[in-house]
Design a protein around this motif. Sequence first.
Motif, PDB file in Angstrom:
ATOM      1  N   ARG A  72       0.811  -1.549   0.399  1.00  0.00           N
ATOM      2  CA  ARG A  72       0.286   0.025   0.310  1.00  0.00           C
ATOM      3  C   ARG A  72       0.836   1.085   0.447  1.00  0.00           C
ATOM      4  NH1 ARG A  72      -4.801   0.977   3.993  1.00  0.00           N
ATOM      5  NH2 ARG A  72      -5.495  -1.646   3.100  1.00  0.00           N
ATOM      6  N   CYS A  73       1.948   1.421   0.725  1.00  0.00           N
ATOM      7  CA  CYS A  73       2.852   2.673   1.042  1.00  0.00           C
ATOM      8  C   CYS A  73       2.933   3.302  -0.997  1.00  0.00           C
ATOM      9  CB  CYS A  73       3.779   2.164   1.563  1.00  0.00           C
ATOM     10  SG  CYS A  73       5.341   3.808   1.194  1.00  0.00           S
ATOM     11  N   VAL A  74       2.943   4.295  -0.906  1.00  0.00           N
ATOM     12  CA  VAL A  74       2.890   4.710  -2.311  1.00  0.00           C
ATOM     13  C   VAL A  74       4.441   5.708  -2.401  1.00  0.00           C
ATOM     14  CG1 VAL A  74       0.766   4.711  -2.859  1.00  0.00           C
ATOM     15  CG2 VAL A  74       1.374   6.697  -1.684  1.00  0.00           C
ATOM     16  N   HIS A  75       5.159   5.291  -1.024  1.00  0.00           N
ATOM     17  CA  HIS A  75       6.642   6.691  -1.791  1.00  0.00           C
ATOM     18  C   HIS A  75       6.591   7.707  -1.715  1.00  0.00           C
ATOM     19  CE1 HIS A  75       8.362   2.086  -1.516  1.00  0.00           C
ATOM     20  NE2 HIS A  75       7.274   2.065  -2.398  1.00  0.00           N
ATOM     21  N   CYS A  76       5.269   8.051  -0.593  1.00  0.00           N
ATOM     22  CA  CYS A  76       4.897   9.849  -1.309  1.00  0.00           C
ATOM     23  C   CYS A  76       6.429  10.258  -0.050  1.00  0.00           C
ATOM     24  CB  CYS A  76       3.754  10.104  -1.029  1.00  0.00           C
ATOM     25  SG  CYS A  76       3.633   9.745   0.792  1.00  0.00           S
ATOM     26  N   GLY A  77       7.072   9.867   0.729  1.00  0.00           N
ATOM     27  CA  GLY A  77       7.977  10.467   1.596  1.00  0.00           C
ATOM     28  C   GLY A  77       7.493  11.798   2.800  1.00  0.00           C
ATOM     29  N   LEU A  78       6.511  11.087   2.363  1.00  0.00           N
ATOM     30  CA  LEU A  78       5.977  12.397   3.672  1.00  0.00           C
ATOM     31  C   LEU A  78       6.399  12.553   5.017  1.00  0.00           C
ATOM     32  CD1 LEU A  78       2.684  13.197   2.644  1.00  0.00           C
ATOM     33  CD2 LEU A  78       4.048  14.590   2.366  1.00  0.00           C
ATOM     34  N   CYS A  79       6.462  11.178   5.499  1.00  0.00           N
ATOM     35  CA  CYS A  79       6.520  10.411   6.821  1.00  0.00           C
ATOM     36  C   CYS A  79       8.356  11.020   6.881  1.00  0.00           C
ATOM     37  CB  CYS A  79       6.710   8.729   7.285  1.00  0.00           C
ATOM     38  SG  CYS A  79       6.811   7.640   5.302  1.00  0.00           S
ATOM     39  N   VAL A  80       9.596  10.402   5.898  1.00  0.00           N
ATOM     40  CA  VAL A  80      10.260  10.164   5.649  1.00  0.00           C
ATOM     41  C   VAL A  80      11.237  11.436   5.889  1.00  0.00           C
ATOM     42  CG1 VAL A  80      12.046   9.897   4.310  1.00  0.00           C
ATOM     43  CG2 VAL A  80      10.710   8.578   4.218  1.00  0.00           C
TER      44      VAL A  80
ATOM     45  N   GLY B 137      15.045   4.263   4.178  1.00  0.00           N
ATOM     46  CA  GLY B 137      13.890   4.300   3.987  1.00  0.00           C
ATOM     47  C   GLY B 137      12.245   4.078   3.914  1.00  0.00           C
ATOM     48  N   THR B 138      11.648   4.455   2.841  1.00  0.00           N
ATOM     49  CA  THR B 138      10.202   4.394   3.728  1.00  0.00           C
ATOM     50  C   THR B 138       9.907   3.217   4.056  1.00  0.00           C
ATOM     51  OG1 THR B 138       9.343   3.428   1.117  1.00  0.00           O
ATOM     52  CG2 THR B 138       9.951   5.761   1.115  1.00  0.00           C
ATOM     53  N   PRO B 139       8.702   3.153   4.472  1.00  0.00           N
ATOM     54  CA  PRO B 139       7.661   2.332   5.725  1.00  0.00           C
ATOM     55  C   PRO B 139       8.021   1.244   4.439  1.00  0.00           C
ATOM     56  CG  PRO B 139       7.112   3.691   6.573  1.00  0.00           C
ATOM     57  CD  PRO B 139       7.619   4.062   5.230  1.00  0.00           C
ATOM     58  N   GLY B 140       7.532   1.032   2.791  1.00  0.00           N
ATOM     59  CA  GLY B 140       7.035   0.278   2.153  1.00  0.00           C
ATOM     60  C   GLY B 140       8.126  -0.211   1.330  1.00  0.00           C
TER      61      GLY B 140
ATOM     62  N   VAL C 108       1.176  11.586  10.059  1.00  0.00           N
ATOM     63  CA  VAL C 108       1.660  11.900   7.897  1.00  0.00           C
ATOM     64  C   VAL C 108       0.930  11.282   6.716  1.00  0.00           C
ATOM     65  CG1 VAL C 108       2.867  13.896   8.783  1.00  0.00           C
ATOM     66  CG2 VAL C 108       3.721  11.556   7.776  1.00  0.00           C
ATOM     67  N   CYS C 109       0.827   9.567   7.132  1.00  0.00           N
ATOM     68  CA  CYS C 109       0.658   8.948   5.907  1.00  0.00           C
ATOM     69  C   CYS C 109      -0.849   9.737   5.162  1.00  0.00           C
ATOM     70  CB  CYS C 109       0.711   7.474   6.469  1.00  0.00           C
ATOM     71  SG  CYS C 109       0.762   6.580   5.012  1.00  0.00           S
ATOM     72  N   PRO C 110      -0.607  10.053   3.876  1.00  0.00           N
ATOM     73  CA  PRO C 110      -2.286  10.194   3.291  1.00  0.00           C
ATOM     74  C   PRO C 110      -3.408   9.062   3.388  1.00  0.00           C
ATOM     75  CG  PRO C 110      -0.064  10.761   1.962  1.00  0.00           C
ATOM     76  CD  PRO C 110      -0.036   9.684   2.785  1.00  0.00           C
ATOM     77  N   PRO C 111      -4.841  10.702   4.308  1.00  0.00           N
ATOM     78  CA  PRO C 111      -5.097   9.496   4.581  1.00  0.00           C
ATOM     79  C   PRO C 111      -6.015   8.297   3.698  1.00  0.00           C
ATOM     80  CG  PRO C 111      -5.940  11.994   4.351  1.00  0.00           C
ATOM     81  CD  PRO C 111      -4.216  11.703   3.541  1.00  0.00           C
ATOM     82  N   ARG C 112      -6.123   8.389   2.046  1.00  0.00           N
ATOM     83  CA  ARG C 112      -6.430   7.408   1.508  1.00  0.00           C
ATOM     84  C   ARG C 112      -5.485   6.165   0.997  1.00  0.00           C
ATOM     85  NH1 ARG C 112      -2.433   7.850  -3.113  1.00  0.00           N
ATOM     86  NH2 ARG C 112      -1.155   9.887  -2.370  1.00  0.00           N
ATOM     87  N   VAL C 113      -4.293   6.440   1.942  1.00  0.00           N
ATOM     88  CA  VAL C 113      -3.123   5.196   2.080  1.00  0.00           C
ATOM     89  C   VAL C 113      -3.350   4.277   3.236  1.00  0.00           C
ATOM     90  CG1 VAL C 113      -0.593   4.427   1.999  1.00  0.00           C
ATOM     91  CG2 VAL C 113      -1.468   6.131   0.444  1.00  0.00           C
ATOM     92  N   GLY C 114      -3.496   5.351   4.214  1.00  0.00           N
ATOM     93  CA  GLY C 114      -3.918   4.880   5.868  1.00  0.00           C
ATOM     94  C   GLY C 114      -3.185   4.406   6.698  1.00  0.00           C
TER      95      GLY C 114
ATOM     96  N   ARG D  40      -0.434   3.048   9.563  1.00  0.00           N
ATOM     97  CA  ARG D  40       0.411   3.046  10.482  1.00  0.00           C
ATOM     98  C   ARG D  40       2.395   2.252  10.643  1.00  0.00           C
ATOM     99  NH1 ARG D  40      -2.335   3.979  15.182  1.00  0.00           N
ATOM    100  NH2 ARG D  40      -0.767   4.007  16.406  1.00  0.00           N
ATOM    101  N   PRO D  41       2.809   2.501   9.639  1.00  0.00           N
ATOM    102  CA  PRO D  41       4.148   2.233  10.098  1.00  0.00           C
ATOM    103  C   PRO D  41       4.653   1.602  11.590  1.00  0.00           C
ATOM    104  CG  PRO D  41       4.155   3.994   8.525  1.00  0.00           C
ATOM    105  CD  PRO D  41       3.213   4.088   8.920  1.00  0.00           C
ATOM    106  N   ASP D  42       4.196   2.449  12.583  1.00  0.00           N
ATOM    107  CA  ASP D  42       5.248   2.041  13.593  1.00  0.00           C
ATOM    108  C   ASP D  42       4.375   0.306  14.507  1.00  0.00           C
ATOM    109  OD1 ASP D  42       2.222   3.554  14.080  1.00  0.00           O
ATOM    110  OD2 ASP D  42       1.926   3.863  15.620  1.00  0.00           O
TER     111      ASP D  42
HETATM  112  S1  SF4 Z   1       3.156   8.871   4.694  1.00  0.00           S
HETATM  113 FE1  SF4 Z   1       2.854   6.776   4.123  1.00  0.00          FE
HETATM  114  S2  SF4 Z   1       2.701   6.528   1.559  1.00  0.00           S
HETATM  115 FE2  SF4 Z   1       3.702   7.944   2.019  1.00  0.00          FE
HETATM  116  S3  SF4 Z   1       5.844   6.813   2.439  1.00  0.00           S
HETATM  117 FE3  SF4 Z   1       4.736   7.165   4.502  1.00  0.00          FE
HETATM  118  S4  SF4 Z   1       3.959   5.172   5.087  1.00  0.00           S
HETATM  119 FE4  SF4 Z   1       4.368   5.263   2.358  1.00  0.00          FE
END
Ligand code: SF4
Length: 379
Positions: A28-36, A46-49, A75-81, A83-85
Amino acid sequence: MGGRRTDEKNEQGRGSGLEELLALHGQRCVHCGLCVRECAFLQEYGTPGAIAAGRGRQEPELAFACSLCGLCGAVCPPRVGLRPDRMFLAMRRQAVARGRADLSPYRALLFYEKMGTGRWLAGAFLPRGCDTVFFPGCALPGSRPEMLRALVLHLRRSVARIGIVLDCCTKPSHDLGRQDHFESMFPALCRGLRERGVRNVLVACPSCHRVFKEYGRGLRVSTLYEHPDILPQATPFAAEVTVHDPCGAREEPEIQAAVRRIAAAVSLTVREMEHHGARTVCCGEGGAVACVRPGFARQWSRRRSEEAGGRRVVTCCAGCLGFLGPLVESSHILDLLLTPRQALAGRVRHHRPPRTYLNRLLLKRWLGRIFAGSSCRLR
Ligand code: SF4
Ligand code: SF4
């Protein structure tokens, strides 16, 4: 659709196995980088994905560098939703279960937890007919014993037949992935409370709140801050402060609002930091990362103190105070109710180990005297 995604988000990690969580994050992770962008740990790994699809399965022990703070999920976009923790916690659990986790750096923390549940420091003081207890946790009794005594005396007047429980919720073991230990300790504590007729648990610490809320079956938990009617009356003291929301209260808007209501009652003006509420930033204590990756822990603490911008930081977590106190002027919200003049002048002492152990021992003895004949062991 949004509601279903929120439910899914809340369910992530509750009863889900690591394989399931890795698959979910990998897909599901789209690697948007918001969390990074927010997190030094993800910047390194790296991204959770990407972690889920790569090193997550082979090296679950890398999760010990994650603070389990939950900002990534916020911060993960709601459409992705995602919970990497929760995925990183599951990785910790697997590393421990497979004997691949080196827990030696956490010796002091595990000693602290063991003492907190042991016969020297733990104890329950339950008057006859008690159905409500105050559970102050470990950090507050050790670091603020004088304030805690004043608070206990006040609560005895404002809540009929209130009991006090000195014990540890064993969140350190929970967060270190020592699931077997956690499951042998916390349910026994809850059972002991229920068997003695306790139904309501009032906590001071947002981490204890989270543990009781998630695992304390048959017990209603709330924080003291949500019950202004039972707290001491505030003395107005005009000043500008900022509020640090602990990670344990990230998903608890009621607790966040309650702390701000108390601050307003003391006539404090709250100027918010950039990261607050659901997007709060860890104080540095989260996940016991300081024991293994002190640089990551320092990065959080520094960021928090920079955002405070010179204002006094007010929080409801004594653990956060221990981390933020050396960097920025800070007060427990209860200091502002019980000793506002000293709190705003920075004259409230925050005791540190080993003194904290002695404080807790003396506090237990004192409780034994004022609750004469009501003491018992819950486990
Ligand atoms: S914010 Fe969500 S979708 Fe974006 S990289 Fe992080 S885990 Fe992936
Ligand atoms: S829980 Fe906190 S430290 Fe861990 S990945 Fe998420 S934001 Fe980073």
